[in-house]
Design an enzyme around this catalytic site. Structure first.
Site, PDB file in Angstrom:
ATOM      1  CG  LEU A  55      -5.865  -5.512 -17.037  1.00 55.30           C
ATOM      2  CD1 LEU A  55      -5.944  -5.908 -18.501  1.00 55.30           C
ATOM      3  CD2 LEU A  55      -5.178  -4.124 -16.842  1.00 55.30           C
TER       4      LEU A  55
ATOM      5  CG  ASP B  15      -6.994  -3.150  -7.405  1.00 53.93           C
ATOM      6  OD1 ASP B  15      -6.278  -2.031  -7.495  1.00 53.93           O
ATOM      7  OD2 ASP B  15      -6.681  -4.269  -7.437  1.00 53.93           O
TER       8      ASP B  15
HETATM    9  O1  PMV Z   1      -4.891  -5.775  -7.941  1.00 59.92           O
HETATM   10  P1  PMV Z   1      -3.388  -5.393  -8.632  1.00 59.92           P
HETATM   11  O2  PMV Z   1      -2.901  -6.682  -8.684  1.00 59.92           O
HETATM   12  O3  PMV Z   1      -3.658  -4.740  -9.905  1.00 59.92           O
HETATM   13  O4  PMV Z   1      -2.771  -4.623  -7.607  1.00 59.92           O
HETATM   14  C1  PMV Z   1      -3.268  -3.408  -7.013  1.00 59.92           C
HETATM   15  C2  PMV Z   1      -2.117  -2.487  -6.595  1.00 59.92           C
HETATM   16  C3  PMV Z   1      -1.279  -2.640  -5.276  1.00 59.92           C
HETATM   17  O5  PMV Z   1      -0.904  -1.218  -4.865  1.00 59.92           O
HETATM   18  C4  PMV Z   1      -0.129  -3.361  -5.778  1.00 59.92           C
HETATM   19  C5  PMV Z   1      -2.149  -3.349  -4.267  1.00 59.92           C
HETATM   20  C6  PMV Z   1      -3.047  -2.341  -3.467  1.00 59.92           C
HETATM   21  O6  PMV Z   1      -4.028  -2.928  -3.143  1.00 59.92           O
HETATM   22  O7  PMV Z   1      -2.946  -1.206  -3.648  1.00 59.92           O
END
Ligand code: PMV
Length: 320
Positions: free
Chosen positions: A105, A151
């Site tokens: 999250l 993110d």
């Molecule tokens: O931060 P997470 O574990 O929710 O994953 C991010 C999403 C991914 O596409 C798997 C990685 C990224 O940096 O885009």
């Protein structure tokens, strides 16, 4: 770099996030859709006469100690202090987060954004979006290895965004309030291992992967439109399509599939999928409004971190 008196303290917070469509494929160039949620991480920075330290809950760790604890905060803090030429100016960093670590999250991105911003402001430097973003990405890099940047962009800007590595973020404006049920599977996910697994899959099936990536970009474009039009039925279908693609590239797991099944059978949902890196982490579902409480009360019996979230319009924020 300005000197600060002893009582001066800067607090900054940033929201966690859910990836609505397109995770993993975004690392390989696809478009993806993400939104900030109503749970935040807050970071306070103040001066000290001791060595620089990080406190998370009751645990204290020195900033220059490479002990595997609080990796994201430490790498962002060290990088920000280096940028400011202030590595010799000891600070106390305190982190409070409503986001369970490993839940997918956005706990590390939210903490990274708030840490970079609070330290910049503490030393009298402007916390511009581009500066905070480039410093916060060191935190993601230390955790993930090869992040797409989605993110950090979501936690920094808030709201709902369409994101691609080539084009960065574009705001999506929902025409009505959209609420997701989020449930943490209780299994922490390991983003860098999952990214490696998916990259291996891409090397094994290059043509299929390429075409699927293009389809997922289309799914994200349609999803952005569905959010703008408030068309929950279409959005739910797109969540389901995305989940099938994520399972094919190896990002799902039997526990995730079980949780999705349970969500869908607890009450009527338009769709459900894993969110973030997968393997463990969290699942999101788009419930029919009248079924929401029934689903939450059923799911939270087994998964205590289950919540209903709207989209937080507020990204990075300072608390005076
Ligand atoms: O931060 P997470 O574990 O929710 O994953 C991010 C999403 C991914 O596409 C798997 C990685 C990224 O940096 O885009």
């Amino acid at each position: 770099v300005t000197a600060q008196n002893d009582s001066f303290e800067v607090r900054a917070s940033a929201p966690g996030k859910i990836i609505i469509l397109g995770e993993h494929f975004v690392v390989h160039g696809s478009q993806a859709v993400a939104a900030a949620i109503n749970k935040r991480a807050t970071v306070s920075v103040k001066g000290t006469t001791n060595r620089s330290r990080v406190r998370v809950g009751r645990t204290l760790s020195e900033l220059d100690q490479v002990d595997g604890q609080f990796v994201a905060v430490k790498s962002v803090a060290n990088e920000t202090l280096r940028f400011l030429n202030a590595a010799d100016r000891p600070i106390d960093i305190e982190v409070e987060s409503e986001l369970p670590p490993g839940s997918g999250l956005g706990s590390s991105a939210a903490v990274s954004v708030a840490t970079a911003a609070a330290i910049l402001r503490f030393f009298g430097e402007s916390a511009s979006e581009s500066k905070v973003s480039s410093l916060a990405r060191y935190g993601e890099g230390s955790v993930h290895g090869n992040p797409s940047g989605i993110d950090v962009a979501t936690c920094l800007y808030g709201g709902t965004i369409m994101f691609s590595k080539a084009q960065g973020q574009k705001t999506i404006v929902p025409s009505k309030d959209i609420r997701f049920i989020v449930a943490f599977s209780k299994i922490p996910r390991n983003t860098s291992a999952l990214i490696d697994r998916v990259s291996k899959h891409r090397r094994t099936y290059p043509v299929l992967f390429e075409n699927l990536s293009r389809s997922i970009s289309m799914v994200s474009t349609l999803g952005g439109r569905a959010i703008e039009e408030g068309d929950l039925r279409t959005l739910g279908t797109l969540l389901n399509v995305c989940q099938v693609a994520l399972a094919w590239i190896g990002a799902s797991s039997s526990e995730i599939e079980k949780l999705i099944e349970e969500m869908l059978s607890a009450g009527h949902c338009y769709g459900a999928k894993l969110t973030g890196a997968g393997g463990g982490g969290s699942v999101i579902a788009l419930p029919e409004y009248s079924e929401t409480l029934k689903i939450i009360s059923e799911i939270s019996k087994e998964y205590p971190y289950t919540l209903l979230t709207g989209i937080s319009e507020e990204g990075l924020k300072f608390h005076e």
